[in-house]
Design an enzyme around this catalytic site. Structure first.
Site, PDB file in Angstrom:
ATOM      1  N   CYS A  61       0.709  -1.235   0.081  1.00  0.00           N
ATOM      2  CA  CYS A  61       0.220   0.131   0.112  1.00  0.00           C
ATOM      3  C   CYS A  61       0.944   1.190   0.079  1.00  0.00           C
ATOM      4  CB  CYS A  61      -0.752   0.041   1.402  1.00  0.00           C
ATOM      5  SG  CYS A  61      -2.087  -1.160   1.332  1.00  0.00           S
ATOM      6  N   GLY A  88       0.685   0.230  -5.212  1.00  0.00           N
ATOM      7  CA  GLY A  88      -0.883  -0.751  -5.042  1.00  0.00           C
ATOM      8  C   GLY A  88      -1.574  -0.041  -6.030  1.00  0.00           C
ATOM      9  N   ASN A 162      -0.401   1.081   6.063  1.00  0.00           N
ATOM     10  CA  ASN A 162       0.550   0.305   5.202  1.00  0.00           C
ATOM     11  C   ASN A 162       1.143  -0.773   5.908  1.00  0.00           C
ATOM     12  OD1 ASN A 162       2.378  -0.837   2.890  1.00  0.00           O
ATOM     13  ND2 ASN A 162       3.625   0.883   3.686  1.00  0.00           N
ATOM     14  N   GLY A 163       0.917  -2.073   5.713  1.00  0.00           N
ATOM     15  CA  GLY A 163       1.681  -3.034   6.595  1.00  0.00           C
ATOM     16  C   GLY A 163       0.928  -4.370   6.413  1.00  0.00           C
ATOM     17  N   TYR A 340      13.201  -3.556  -4.179  1.00  0.00           N
ATOM     18  CA  TYR A 340      12.093  -3.686  -5.239  1.00  0.00           C
ATOM     19  C   TYR A 340      10.927  -2.670  -4.869  1.00  0.00           C
ATOM     20  CZ  TYR A 340       8.076  -5.532  -7.683  1.00  0.00           C
ATOM     21  OH  TYR A 340       7.075  -5.531  -8.592  1.00  0.00           O
ATOM     22  N   ASP A 446      18.863  -8.869 -12.682  1.00  0.00           N
ATOM     23  CA  ASP A 446      17.382  -8.437 -12.279  1.00  0.00           C
ATOM     24  C   ASP A 446      17.405  -8.205 -10.695  1.00  0.00           C
ATOM     25  OD1 ASP A 446      14.819  -8.150 -12.276  1.00  0.00           O
ATOM     26  OD2 ASP A 446      14.277 -10.246 -12.634  1.00  0.00           O
TER      27      ASP A 446
END
Length: 588
Positions: A61, A88, A162-163, A340, A446
């Protein structure tokens, strides 16, 4: 009250009717640790070949809250949410207020689609507001679970989160039992709604304690300063009870704009500020956000990270006050944010995400050197691996080339039932250029390799484009354990690294060589940039969960409940209890 265009307006009342909790509980859990300190995972199956799409890891989120001294906050919230859209894409929501009237809009969809016109934005008045973009890791992707969440009592609270909370079952039981101030009705399976109700219940309790201590009877009003102190006191109780990762922003009637972070600081939350002139005098305006990349476009400057266990309140009058609501706090940020999740133009916990990724590239290059591969070019897998590949190529003296072209207009990739359709979905998103790969020995870089199905197809595409040899370098170590703190990964049964050696993985991917980032190098990159970090949360790599309440039974139940797409297909989210066969059910 529902206004036109799906925008709901609400004027909070001081009291609300208590409703019975609607929920179901899961089995109890017992601890079992490995000799190395990590959690022993449940029995796993070999990785499956299902699923496709560029990313098997989904972000959780993005949250933002803005306090302006004057003018509508909605348009700046919109711009900020666009900057956080990468966190998100399932739903977006917003609440704005002047602390007399609260107006809410939330739907499934991207920010630009939910808030699609000026007419919609004009129905969101108020100089203060909060906004949220969501990818669900607990609950379902039903629009009912789009945030913000709301409770009418006490005060009137809208909250975004968020979490991921890891003791929701126990908290639900408590909320519906005699230890709760009210038996609370939870409408969804979302852990965010549980967190909100635990906090609300604690505010009720702290308020009653204040009345008793001061022998206040009747309907005597309480000063705003006292209400603020009650909210802080409730924050302490909440942080003692709630386990897991949570960075939250809330609007509280009679209090203000509130931001707080869990005692381990696992998920990010950043504070910003700008100064404007009002009536010839300077006035400060404030912003909270998951990442400070949201600050610049709307004119705010980064102040600092919200500390672990800290709660900050921007009062209705615009004054900033803060309190530490937890003891023995530690800074244990999620390492995956830097690999990421976060944008490279963000600074989290005083670490530049971009510089962190460059350092990963430098350290990864050392490991590639040890392999002694004869390579002609270095090529990133877009988009996240670019900074890593740029630094790696510089360290190795290799030409950096963009050989994989990403189609940015494909939209979301859904799980497809047939293998040829899954392969097509990857080829629609990425195209390998023969002009780059023909007759070359290629090093593909990557940021992570989770399930491996996408990377297998990329290797095939690069070979088909004429590459003589294809080597792989992953900027993160092998992912072998679930993330329970708010990053949605596939089931561990689908991790390509599960029960496989690096050479086994190389063969499965069809590569000529494979190297993973060393775990100590990964952590070392972060510690070198902020020595105040106690320990990074890297549980998906080492199986060590920083909150201390995760055991093998919890992880086993996580697998049973379903991860990723299996969970989000839609399910029963609440019932009146296991023994009540005639109970009301809410299905998503």
């Amino acid at each position: 009250m529902m206004a036109k265009g799906g925008v709901s307006a609400y004027r909070p009342t001081r009291r609300a009717i208590a409703r019975p909790l609607v929920t179901a509980t899961s089995p109890s859990r017992f601890a079992r640790s490995s000799p190395g300190g990590g959690v022993v995972p449940p029995t796993l199956q070999p990785p499956s070949s299902g699923g496709a799409g560029r990313r098997q890891v989904k972000r959780k989120c993005g949250i933002i809250g803005i306090y302006k001294t004057q003018g509508a906050a909605a348009f700046e919230l919109y711009e900020g949410l666009l900057m956080l859209q990468h966190r998100g894409q399932d739903s977006a929501g917003m609440v704005t207020t002047d602390f007399e009237r609260f107006v809410e809009k939330k739907e499934n969809g991207l920010v630009k689609d939910v808030f699609h016109s000026k007419s919609v934005m004009d129905k969101l008045p108020g100089n203060v507001g909060i906004g949220h973009v969501r990818y669900p890791t607990a609950g379902t992707s039903s629009a009912l679970e789009a945030q913000p969440f709301f409770v009418n009592s006490p005060l009137g609270i809208f909250l975004i989160h968020n979490g991921n909370i890891t003791n929701t079952d126990k908290l639900r039981e408590r909320l519906q039992g005699s230890k709760s101030f009210f038996n609370r009705c939870l409408r969804t399976s979302s852990d965010s709604e549980v967190l909100l109700n635990v906090w609300a219940d604690a505010i009720h309790r702290a308020h009653q304690d204040h009345l008793k201590r001061n022998k206040i009877v009747g309907k005597q009003d309480i000063q705003k300063e006292v209400v603020t102190s009650i909210v802080f006191e409730a924050g302490k109780e909440m942080m003692q009870k709630v386990k897991g990762a949570y960075s939250c922003i809330a609007l509280v009637k009679g209090v203000g704009l509130v931001g707080f972070r869990d005692p381990n600081g696992i998920r990010p939350l950043v504070l910003g500020k700008r100064t404007t002139m009002v009536g010839g005098a300077p006035k400060d305006e404030y912003i909270f956000a998951s990442e400070d990349c949201a600050f610049g476009p709307i004119g705010y400057q980064r102040v600092r990270d919200v500390h672990p266990g800290e709660m900050i309140i921007i009062t209705e009058e615009g004054e900033m006050v803060s309190s530490m609501c937890a003891e023995n706090t530690k800074l244990n940020p999620c390492i995956f944010e830097y690999i990421y999740l976060a944008r490279p133009d963000s600074v989290l916990n005083d670490i530049s995400v971009y510089k962190f990724q460059l350092e990963l590239g430098r350290r990864l290059a050392n490991q590639v050197k040890e392999k002694g591969w004869d390579v002609d070019i270095a090529v990133p897998v877009p988009d996240g691996a670019r900074p890593i590949a740029i630094q790696l190529s510089a360290e190795l003296g290799l030409p950096y080339r963009e050989g994989l072209v990403k189609n940015r207009y494909v939209g979301r990739t859904f799980i497809m039932p047939e293998q040829h359709l899954r392969e097509l979905s990857v080829r629609r998103k990425l195209n390998a250029m023969s002009a780059v790969f023909k007759n070359q020995r290629v090093l593909l870089v990557d940021d992570s390799i989770i399930r491996g199905t996408t990377m297998t197809q990329i290797v095939e595409m690069v070979r088909s484009a004429g590459a003589k040899e294809v080597y792989l370098a992953s900027a993160s170590p092998p992912v072998r354990h679930p993330n329970v703190y708010g990053v949605d990964m596939p089931s561990t049964k689908e991790f390509i690294a599960t029960d496989q050696s690096v050479d086994d993985i190389r063969q499965a991917l069809g590569a000529d060589g494979l190297v993973y980032q060393d775990l100590e190098d990964l952590y070392g990159a972060g510690y070198s940039m902020n020595s105040d970090i106690d320990k990074f949360d890297g549980a998906c790599f080492d199986g060590k969960y920083v909150t201390g309440n995760i055991d093998s039974e919890y992880l086993k139940q996580l697998e049973i409940d379903g991860r990723g797409t299996d969970r989000r297909k839609g399910k029963l989210v609440s019932s009146l209890g296991e023994g009540d066969k005639s109970g009301v059910q809410f299905s998503m």
